[in-house]
Design a protein around this motif. Structure first.
Motif, PDB file in Angstrom:
ATOM      1  N   LEU A   1       0.834  -1.140   0.143  1.00 61.13           N
ATOM      2  CA  LEU A   1      -0.018   0.149  -0.087  1.00 61.13           C
ATOM      3  C   LEU A   1       0.918   1.065   0.013  1.00 61.13           C
ATOM      4  CD1 LEU A   1      -2.776  -1.029   2.608  1.00 61.13           C
ATOM      5  CD2 LEU A   1      -2.894  -1.306   0.199  1.00 61.13           C
ATOM      6  N   ASP A   2       0.307   2.570  -0.335  1.00 63.90           N
ATOM      7  CA  ASP A   2       0.982   3.906  -0.351  1.00 63.90           C
ATOM      8  C   ASP A   2       1.320   4.045   1.291  1.00 63.90           C
ATOM      9  OD1 ASP A   2      -1.002   6.098   0.140  1.00 63.90           O
ATOM     10  OD2 ASP A   2      -1.964   4.285  -0.398  1.00 63.90           O
ATOM     11  N   ARG A   3       1.843   5.396   1.485  1.00 65.32           N
ATOM     12  CA  ARG A   3       2.170   5.521   2.763  1.00 65.32           C
ATOM     13  C   ARG A   3       0.765   6.059   3.568  1.00 65.32           C
ATOM     14  NH1 ARG A   3       5.007   8.828  -0.383  1.00 65.32           N
ATOM     15  NH2 ARG A   3       3.956  10.786   0.401  1.00 65.32           N
TER      16      ARG A   3
ATOM     17  N   SER B   1      -9.640   2.267  -4.003  1.00 65.30           N
ATOM     18  CA  SER B   1      -9.330   2.985  -5.372  1.00 65.30           C
ATOM     19  C   SER B   1      -8.751   4.365  -4.986  1.00 65.30           C
ATOM     20  CB  SER B   1     -10.353   2.871  -6.483  1.00 65.30           C
ATOM     21  OG  SER B   1      -9.833   3.504  -7.443  1.00 65.30           O
ATOM     22  N   ALA B   2      -7.705   4.707  -5.720  1.00 59.27           N
ATOM     23  CA  ALA B   2      -7.158   6.112  -5.689  1.00 59.27           C
ATOM     24  C   ALA B   2      -7.977   6.762  -6.817  1.00 59.27           C
ATOM     25  CB  ALA B   2      -5.608   6.198  -5.781  1.00 59.27           C
ATOM     26  N   LEU B   3      -7.770   8.229  -6.879  1.00 62.27           N
ATOM     27  CA  LEU B   3      -8.317   9.048  -7.832  1.00 62.27           C
ATOM     28  C   LEU B   3      -7.066   9.967  -8.406  1.00 62.27           C
ATOM     29  CD1 LEU B   3     -10.785   9.549  -9.356  1.00 62.27           C
ATOM     30  CD2 LEU B   3     -11.266  11.231  -7.550  1.00 62.27           C
ATOM     31  N   PHE B   4      -6.402   9.487  -9.184  1.00 62.01           N
ATOM     32  CA  PHE B   4      -5.289  10.183  -9.641  1.00 62.01           C
ATOM     33  C   PHE B   4      -5.527  11.415 -10.661  1.00 62.01           C
ATOM     34  CE2 PHE B   4      -4.202   5.748  -9.336  1.00 62.01           C
ATOM     35  CZ  PHE B   4      -3.319   5.695  -8.747  1.00 62.01           C
ATOM     36  N   ALA B   5      -4.525  12.504 -10.695  1.00 59.39           N
ATOM     37  CA  ALA B   5      -4.677  13.573 -11.181  1.00 59.39           C
ATOM     38  C   ALA B   5      -4.770  13.330 -13.030  1.00 59.39           C
ATOM     39  CB  ALA B   5      -3.584  14.696 -10.844  1.00 59.39           C
TER      40      ALA B   5
ATOM     41  N   ASP C   1       2.957   9.576  -7.162  1.00 57.65           N
ATOM     42  CA  ASP C   1       1.713  10.427  -6.914  1.00 57.65           C
ATOM     43  C   ASP C   1       0.576   9.595  -6.115  1.00 57.65           C
ATOM     44  OD1 ASP C   1       2.798  12.427  -8.522  1.00 57.65           O
ATOM     45  OD2 ASP C   1       2.054  11.372 -10.490  1.00 57.65           O
ATOM     46  N   PHE C   2       1.153   8.265  -5.555  1.00 62.93           N
ATOM     47  CA  PHE C   2      -0.064   7.376  -5.141  1.00 62.93           C
ATOM     48  C   PHE C   2      -0.759   8.023  -3.775  1.00 62.93           C
ATOM     49  CE2 PHE C   2      -0.346   2.498  -4.955  1.00 62.93           C
ATOM     50  CZ  PHE C   2      -1.693   2.579  -5.032  1.00 62.93           C
ATOM     51  N   THR C   3       0.042   8.634  -2.981  1.00 64.50           N
ATOM     52  CA  THR C   3      -0.711   9.132  -1.685  1.00 64.50           C
ATOM     53  C   THR C   3      -1.327  10.337  -1.794  1.00 64.50           C
ATOM     54  OG1 THR C   3       1.323   8.207  -0.321  1.00 64.50           O
ATOM     55  CG2 THR C   3       0.064  10.054   0.682  1.00 64.50           C
ATOM     56  N   ALA C   4      -1.160  11.013  -2.777  1.00 66.63           N
ATOM     57  CA  ALA C   4      -1.666  12.318  -3.246  1.00 66.63           C
ATOM     58  C   ALA C   4      -2.948  11.937  -3.783  1.00 66.63           C
ATOM     59  CB  ALA C   4      -1.043  13.173  -3.981  1.00 66.63           C
ATOM     60  N   ALA C   5      -3.054  10.900  -4.544  1.00 69.49           N
ATOM     61  CA  ALA C   5      -4.216  10.195  -5.171  1.00 69.49           C
ATOM     62  C   ALA C   5      -5.342   9.535  -4.433  1.00 69.49           C
ATOM     63  CB  ALA C   5      -3.915   9.300  -6.277  1.00 69.49           C
ATOM     64  N   GLN C   6      -4.755   9.084  -3.418  1.00 67.48           N
ATOM     65  CA  GLN C   6      -5.570   8.343  -2.381  1.00 67.48           C
ATOM     66  C   GLN C   6      -6.127   9.780  -1.304  1.00 67.48           C
ATOM     67  OE1 GLN C   6      -6.649   5.766  -2.159  1.00 67.48           O
ATOM     68  NE2 GLN C   6      -5.206   3.992  -2.465  1.00 67.48           N
TER      69      GLN C   6
ATOM     70  N   THR D   1      -4.670   1.844  -9.825  1.00 62.74           N
ATOM     71  CA  THR D   1      -4.278   1.493  -8.273  1.00 62.74           C
ATOM     72  C   THR D   1      -4.025   0.106  -8.071  1.00 62.74           C
ATOM     73  OG1 THR D   1      -5.999   3.184  -7.872  1.00 62.74           O
ATOM     74  CG2 THR D   1      -5.327   1.643  -6.141  1.00 62.74           C
ATOM     75  N   LEU D   2      -4.703  -0.862  -8.851  1.00 63.95           N
ATOM     76  CA  LEU D   2      -4.050  -2.216  -8.621  1.00 63.95           C
ATOM     77  C   LEU D   2      -2.875  -2.582  -9.166  1.00 63.95           C
ATOM     78  CD1 LEU D   2      -8.009  -3.511  -9.236  1.00 63.95           C
ATOM     79  CD2 LEU D   2      -6.562  -4.394  -7.196  1.00 63.95           C
TER      80      LEU D   2
END
Length: 455
Positions: free
Chosen positions: A168-170, A176-180, A188-193, A369-370
């Protein structure tokens, strides 16, 4: 075409390539008994389907499907075991065969995506009438009664906090994340979460003084961000491992005075809240208990409150077809669960006086995300081993993450953010009943009754 070494013939009860702990993985270590006819039928159906789908199939003897050079491969190390498992157990056998190292692919997600896109066409129509010969019913022990739900959650979420930390991210967010922008990048993973969580909190109108109930704590990131907005948060989980780490993280952030983490079932909750948020938890409820889940949502909302869900969804006809079927996912990954359709959510919400007033989907973001989770999991193989998980477990989780990613890439699955509010057409007095002890008792009773699968 390069020919692979001839398969080693292994007697029943043993795995062909790697030792398997028969006590832990009995159905992987031992190939199922099957008649020659059943195995031959499975071979014919599978081979024809793979040829039609342009999959490059490689056996120890030859490559027998014509396909473009860029097509994903299915390499059969032990064809006899592969076809036998499918002949007896269908897709459960397909998954167990992968766990047993009986087949591989140079592009596992690509292969599974091809299969997911043609799910309804893999078996010829005349044979679909014989579905009961290999599609097993879900075992009664996996029902999400109050005790059953605790057992089922324990089997997945209490595996090890250290395991989930590896991929998992930090933020330790397991949804599911939501990416820019796409394709996604790990940096960009944590920012997307956080973008995903913040959108859910915005939809719930969470701010200073909001009374928020979260059903499904995870490892506490949503509760942390809600409390940082000034909300008063009560968050529920059935995972002892998650509760311990979430409580520790909340205390370390200095927000323990604003957040209560409870080891409690949603059917046992009480109180009145301005917002109820539940992120990818409805999939674990089980169809028999969706009425109890929505009754609880209705009962716990204060007048004018908002229920905000993030939910994985599948087409309604596919949901009906799998509602009573024991699948590889329900056997090994999420016992007792079922991905709902958007229609099922709308119907069960409407029946208790909740209407969907907002609905957005972002399935392509879940696929990414997956992918990131899978890449991180595979890169951490030695660390997974060090935690005491064996090769069969690693292949099981690789297949699970790839299988889910393929579902989203094929658009067989979607993920949606939904807002439900009290129906403007609800009967007068219904809201008072729903928030009463009688309403909560109905939810508790529904939690222990069998009920029926969705129609």
């Amino acid at each position: 075409m390069t020919h692979l070494p001839r398969a080693v013939v292994i007697p029943d009860g043993a795995n062909s390539l790697y030792p398997v702990d028969a006590e832990r993985w009995p159905d992987v270590a031992r190939r199922p008994r099957a008649s020659a006819l059943r195995t031959a039928v499975a071979r014919t159906v599978v081979d024809r389907a793979l040829a039609r789908l342009k999959v490059r199939t490689i056996t120890p003897y030859n490559a027998f499907a014509q396909a473009p050079a860029h097509a994903p491969t299915l390499t059969l190390h032990d064809p006899e075991a592969f076809y036998r498992r499918i002949g007896v157990d269908g897709l459960i056998g397909f998954g167990e065969s992968y766990m047993a190292d009986e087949w591989d692919s140079d592009d596992l997600v690509g292969l599974l995506t091809v299969l997911a896109r043609s799910m309804d066409e893999l078996v010829p129509a005349p044979l679909q009438r014989l579905r009961g010969a290999w599609a097993h019913r879900r075992p009664a022990r996996d029902r999400n009664s109050l005790d059953g739900a605790r057992r089922n959650i324990h089997r997945h979420y209490d595996l090890s906090n250290d395991l989930f930390t590896l991929f998992l991210d930090r933020s330790l967010t397991y949804s599911s994340a939501l990416f820019a922008s796409l394709p996604a990048r790990d940096e960009d993973f944590t920012a997307a979460q956080h973008r995903k969580i913040d959108r859910l909190l915005d939809l719930a109108q969470v701010g200073p003084g909001t009374r928020l109930l979260e059903i499904g704590t995870g490892w506490g990131e949503l509760a942390l961000r809600a409390a940082a907005r000034g909300a008063r948060v009560r968050t529920l989980t059935l995972s002892a491992e998650q509760k311990a780490l979430a409580t520790e993280r909340i205390r370390a952030a200095g927000l323990a005075d604003r957040v209560d983490v409870e080891l409690r079932d949603y059917r046992e909750a009480s109180g009145s809240y301005d917002a109820v948020v539940s992120v990818e938890m409805i999939e674990a409820v089980g169809p028999e208990y969706w009425p109890a889940y929505f009754t609880s949502l209705r009962a716990l909302l204060a007048p004018g409150g908002r229920a905000v869900l993030q939910a994985i969804t599948m087409p309604h006809d596919r949901m009906l077809a799998t509602a009573r079927t024991h699948t590889w996912i329900s056997k090994y990954i999420f016992p007792g669960g079922l991905v709902p359709s958007r229609e099922a959510i709308a119907r069960h919400g409407s029946e208790v006086g909740l209407d969907i007033v907002h609905d957005t989907g972002h399935g392509e973001h879940y696929a990414e995300t997956l992918r990131l989770w899978r890449e991180k999991f595979l890169a951490a193989g030695e660390d997974v081993d060090a935690l005491g998980f064996d090769r069969v477990f690693r292949r099981m989780w690789e297949l699970y993450l790839a299988y889910a990613e393929a579902g989203f890439r094929a658009r067989y699955l979607d993920v949606r953010q939904l807002v439900l509010t009290e129906s403007v057409h609800s009967e007068s007095g219904r809201s008072d009943f729903a928030r009463s002890d009688a309403g909560r008792s109905d939810a508790r009773r529904a939690g222990d009754d069998q009920g029926g699968a969705p129609e």
